[in-house]
Design a protein around this motif. Sequence first.
Motif, mmCIF file in Angstrom:
data_model
loop_
_atom_site.group_PDB
_atom_site.id
_atom_site.type_symbol
_atom_site.label_atom_id
_atom_site.label_comp_id
_atom_site.label_asym_id
_atom_site.label_seq_id
_atom_site.Cartn_x
_atom_site.Cartn_y
_atom_site.Cartn_z
ATOM 1 N N VAL A 73 0.865 -1.187 0.000
ATOM 2 C CA VAL A 73 0.000 0.000 0.000
ATOM 3 C C VAL A 73 0.901 1.236 0.000
ATOM 4 O O VAL A 73 1.818 1.347 0.826
ATOM 5 N N PHE A 74 0.632 2.156 -0.918
ATOM 6 C CA PHE A 74 1.449 3.357 -1.048
ATOM 7 C C PHE A 74 0.583 4.602 -0.881
ATOM 8 O O PHE A 74 -0.495 4.695 -1.480
ATOM 9 N N SER A 75 1.070 5.543 -0.090
ATOM 10 C CA SER A 75 0.428 6.853 -0.027
ATOM 11 C C SER A 75 0.800 7.620 -1.289
ATOM 12 O O SER A 75 1.919 7.517 -1.785
ATOM 13 N N SER A 76 -0.154 8.384 -1.794
ATOM 14 C CA SER A 76 0.063 9.101 -3.042
ATOM 15 C C SER A 76 -0.399 10.539 -2.874
ATOM 16 O O SER A 76 -1.374 10.809 -2.192
ATOM 17 N N GLY A 77 0.301 11.444 -3.514
ATOM 18 C CA GLY A 77 -0.098 12.841 -3.452
ATOM 19 C C GLY A 77 -1.194 13.211 -4.415
ATOM 20 O O GLY A 77 -1.644 14.357 -4.433
ATOM 21 N N ARG A 78 -1.670 12.237 -5.204
ATOM 22 C CA ARG A 78 -2.735 12.536 -6.163
ATOM 23 C C ARG A 78 -4.063 12.722 -5.438
ATOM 24 O O ARG A 78 -4.230 12.322 -4.284
ATOM 25 N N GLY A 79 -5.016 13.291 -6.131
ATOM 26 C CA GLY A 79 -6.361 13.387 -5.594
ATOM 27 C C GLY A 79 -7.055 12.038 -5.613
ATOM 28 O O GLY A 79 -6.602 11.087 -6.241
ATOM 29 N N GLY A 80 -8.154 11.950 -4.876
ATOM 30 C CA GLY A 80 -8.940 10.722 -4.877
ATOM 31 C C GLY A 80 -8.708 9.870 -3.647
ATOM 32 O O GLY A 80 -8.081 10.296 -2.673
ATOM 33 N N GLN A 81 -9.223 8.639 -3.703
ATOM 34 C CA GLN A 81 -9.188 7.743 -2.560
ATOM 35 C C GLN A 81 -8.340 6.518 -2.890
ATOM 36 O O GLN A 81 -7.309 6.649 -3.540
ATOM 37 N N TYR A 82 -8.748 5.332 -2.456
ATOM 38 C CA TYR A 82 -7.957 4.137 -2.750
ATOM 39 C C TYR A 82 -8.238 3.638 -4.175
ATOM 40 O O TYR A 82 -9.379 3.663 -4.645
ATOM 41 N N THR A 83 -7.174 3.175 -4.813
ATOM 42 C CA THR A 83 -7.340 2.523 -6.099
ATOM 43 C C THR A 83 -6.376 1.357 -6.179
ATOM 44 O O THR A 83 -5.427 1.249 -5.398
ATOM 45 N N TYR A 84 -6.632 0.480 -7.111
ATOM 46 C CA TYR A 84 -5.769 -0.685 -7.357
ATOM 47 C C TYR A 84 -5.032 -0.491 -8.666
ATOM 48 O O TYR A 84 -5.599 0.012 -9.648
ATOM 49 N N HIS A 85 -3.769 -0.880 -8.697
ATOM 50 C CA HIS A 85 -3.018 -0.985 -9.939
ATOM 51 C C HIS A 85 -2.421 -2.375 -10.020
ATOM 52 O O HIS A 85 -2.016 -2.951 -8.990
ATOM 53 N N GLY A 86 -2.325 -2.904 -11.240
ATOM 54 C CA GLY A 86 -1.719 -4.213 -11.409
ATOM 55 C C GLY A 86 -1.639 -4.613 -12.861
ATOM 56 O O GLY A 86 -2.110 -3.889 -13.754
ATOM 57 N N PRO A 87 -1.045 -5.757 -13.143
ATOM 58 C CA PRO A 87 -0.920 -6.241 -14.514
ATOM 59 C C PRO A 87 -2.277 -6.334 -15.202
ATOM 60 O O PRO A 87 -3.286 -6.678 -14.578
ATOM 61 N N GLY A 88 -2.288 -6.011 -16.478
ATOM 62 C CA GLY A 88 -3.540 -6.030 -17.228
ATOM 63 C C GLY A 88 -4.307 -4.731 -17.156
ATOM 64 O O GLY A 88 -5.376 -4.600 -17.753
ATOM 65 N N GLN A 89 -3.764 -3.776 -16.437
ATOM 66 C CA GLN A 89 -4.372 -2.444 -16.357
ATOM 67 C C GLN A 89 -3.439 -1.459 -17.045
ATOM 68 O O GLN A 89 -2.245 -1.415 -16.730
ATOM 69 N N ARG A 90 -3.967 -0.689 -17.983
ATOM 70 C CA ARG A 90 -3.133 0.305 -18.653
ATOM 71 C C ARG A 90 -3.173 1.610 -17.878
ATOM 72 O O ARG A 90 -4.221 2.257 -17.781
ATOM 73 N N VAL A 91 -2.042 1.930 -17.279
ATOM 74 C CA VAL A 91 -1.879 3.197 -16.575
ATOM 75 C C VAL A 91 -1.259 4.191 -17.554
ATOM 76 O O VAL A 91 -0.319 3.857 -18.281
ATOM 77 N N ALA A 92 -1.785 5.399 -17.582
ATOM 78 C CA ALA A 92 -1.238 6.464 -18.421
ATOM 79 C C ALA A 92 -0.984 7.677 -17.532
ATOM 80 O O ALA A 92 -1.929 8.322 -17.075
ATOM 81 N N TYR A 93 0.282 7.955 -17.274
ATOM 82 C CA TYR A 93 0.646 9.105 -16.466
ATOM 83 C C TYR A 93 0.826 10.320 -17.371
ATOM 84 O O TYR A 93 1.515 10.247 -18.391
#
Length: 223
Positions: A73-93
């Motif tokens: 579990v990582f704290s993030s400075g982004r807005g929003g609440q909890y989210t999941y990231h993992g293989p098979g998910q396309r993240v676009a920064y």
Amino acid sequence: MISTLISDTPIEWRVSRETIPYPDAVSEMEARAASIARGEAREQIWLLEHPPLYSAGTSAKPSDLVDPARFDVFSSGRGGQYTYHGPGQRVAYAMLDLRLRGRDVSAFVRGLEQWIIDTLAALDVVAERKTGRVGVWVTHDDGREEKIAAIGVRLKKWISFHGIAINVAPDLSHFSGIVPCGISEHGVTSLSALGKTTDMAIVDKALRQSFEAIFGPTVNAKL
């Protein structure tokens, strides 16, 4: 208007084929955003996948972390609440300079939403915004509404980082360790669960075309 988000200066388009640890990605994003703010680097879109993890945004509630021992579990400075990231998910920064785009945060977020909606439309999925809810959603024939993409961004000196995540073919059971984005009454879905393409290269092509229509031209990053 979303049209004000377009810039004529080409934006770097970077794709990582290997999974990227979350802390490494955050460190790279922060460094790149600082370089953009100083006028030393181009804007950049970075497509990647992470190992399985949970990320807590600035509005995350501890009670929404249902299974804290399941993944890192990582704290993030982004807005929003909890989210999941993992293989098979396309993240676009998205490391973009809003000084070039009217300094309009609401228009920027709408642009990100539209980017997802247009990308999914190109993949034969009808998706939409829902008033009062973050992210992008699909509505099934029986009326059920499920989330297919998440949005979480941060601005520093008018430079954005973090971004969007589209569920292509992740293990959807991994979302059960959190209350995704604080919304418990609706589920999550993916392109795979909807019977659509899970070819990441096809998804990436749709992402790039839809992005350019909203934000302007891109150029392949030199790595």
